[in-house]
Design an enzyme around this catalytic site. Structure first.
Site, PDB file in Angstrom:
ATOM      1  N   ARG A 192       2.212  -2.354   3.834  1.00  0.00           N
ATOM      2  CA  ARG A 192       3.386  -2.521   4.692  1.00  0.00           C
ATOM      3  C   ARG A 192       3.441  -3.902   5.331  1.00  0.00           C
ATOM      4  NH1 ARG A 192       3.923   3.285   7.936  1.00  0.00           N
ATOM      5  NH2 ARG A 192       3.796   4.614   6.080  1.00  0.00           N
ATOM      6  N   ASP A 252       2.458   2.899  17.681  1.00  0.00           N
ATOM      7  CA  ASP A 252       2.415   1.531  17.178  1.00  0.00           C
ATOM      8  C   ASP A 252       2.172   0.596  18.362  1.00  0.00           C
ATOM      9  OD1 ASP A 252       3.314   2.565  14.649  1.00  0.00           O
ATOM     10  OD2 ASP A 252       5.345   2.581  15.479  1.00  0.00           O
TER      11      ASP A 252
END
Length: 367
Positions: free
Chosen positions: A241, A148
């Site tokens: 998300r 990420d």
């Protein structure tokens, strides 16, 4: 700081003492110890190659079984080689502040401490050179990647403010086994019992899996934590998300959601196991091909609260929408409205009609 080595040294300096680290220019993550660029091939274990991996684990011959054996082990070693360079730890009492267009490219900031501020930074293209094939992920399998742009891992009292997150235009990938070879994971994930986090005034765009709050359905370290506020952010061309929540008590308010390509869109708000999302005054711009019932998705949660939502469909004027009612009308099982809490620490909510102008004018780095 203008180099990865300088950033790592600054973050490691004066252990236990508060610090402010200023970043200027572009810091590349995929570099060696002397800040020389490294390609994916440079991280690869001698026993790994993608053609060999594809041949070995083709579902037509390998079957619907998770990869194992020497070649999968070589892929994992390759991934670990890259992780040693691109993952940078951020400890407690640290502020990282960008000056004049500062960009962290191909890096993962892993925040593990208390009292951390990330501000005025561009996070771009944290890509995994060695995704793993998982034939059991979904009906047709999926490629899963590791990194990420920012990971909050057991971090507390964190403010992520006025940043930009994206794939950096590096989103086009081939397909193998009928699924996209996905080299990106999340933009900003908040996991492992992180708590008391605010994500505000950021631009998150052109990405699929955006913000995950809680990364397991098991009630291990997340129960009673993952208290997160998400406000005045722009989610533009995001697949899903925004956020997806497990266990967390999450206040999502005054955000702007912009969807242009319905083919790349799945949902915005994910209702996961024991999640308690309290959504207020969010504004959605969506094409007519996106049904209102798709803005929220069921991930084993049971409750969801939403008020003050406005939705502009195509060129139509925005209108009030009851997100919970639209979801329940289109999906099973129904979600309840009582999330068991009401936010009390917000000084002021912007009216929803003012959100687009407020967010477009203020979200992202300030130069």
């Amino acid at each position: 700081m203008t180099k990865r080595s300088e950033l790592v040294a600054a973050l490691a300096s004066h252990p236990g003492a508060p610090k402010i680290v200023y970043v200027r220019g572009t810091i590349e993550g995929n570099v060696d110890a002397r800040d020389r660029p490294m390609s994916c091939d440079a991280f690869a274990d001698p026993a790994y190659s993608l053609p060999a991996y594809l041949a070995a684990y083709d579902p037509a011959t390998w079957g619907k079984v998770e990869p194992s054996g020497p070649l999968e082990e070589a892929r994992a070693r390759s991934q670990a080689n890259q992780a040693a360079q691109v993952v940078v730890d951020v400890g407690p009492d640290t502020t990282i502040y960008g000056l004049g267009g500062a960009t962290l490219h191909g890096l993962t900031l892993r925040v593990t401490g208390d009292n951390v501020i990330l501000r005025n930074l561009r996070f771009s293209d944290a890509h995994d050179c060695f995704p793993q094939w998982d034939p059991l992920d979904g009906a047709d399998g999926n490629w899963n990647s590791e990194y990420d742009n920012v990971d909050l891992v057991g971090a507390t009292h964190v403010w992520v403010n006025h940043n930009e997150f994206s794939d950096g235009g590096n989103s086009s990938q081939p397909s193998y086994f009928g699924r996209k070879y996905e080299v990106h994971d999340g933009l900003l994930d908040i996991v492992n019992g992180s708590d008391l986090v605010t994500v505000s005034d950021n631009r998150l765009h052109d990405h699929d899996k955006t913000m995950l709050i809680g990364n397991t359905d098991k009630p291990t370290y997340d129960v009673g934590k993952l208290r997160v506020t998400v406000h005045h952010n722009l989610f533009s061309e995001i697949g899903q998300r925004a956020p997806r929540v497990r266990y967390g008590q999450v206040h999502v308010y005054d955000n702007l959601y912009v969807v242009r390509d319905p083919a790349a869109y799945t949902y915005s708000l994910g209702v996961g196991v024991e999640s308690r999302i309290y959504a207020e005054n969010n504004f959605f711009r969506i094409p007519a091909a996106v049904p209102l019932g798709a803005l929220v998705k069921y991930w084993k949660g049971t409750v969801f609260h939403a008020t003050g939502t406005l939705v502009a469909v195509g060129s139509q004027r925005p209108r009030a929408v009851d997100l919970l009612a639209e979801y329940n009308a289109a999906n099973e099982p129904d979600l309840g409205a009582d999330v068991g809490w009401t936010p009390t620490l917000v000084d002021r909510l912007d009216p929803t009609w003012a959100v687009p102008a407020r967010v477009l004018a203020g979200a992202g780095p300030v130069f």
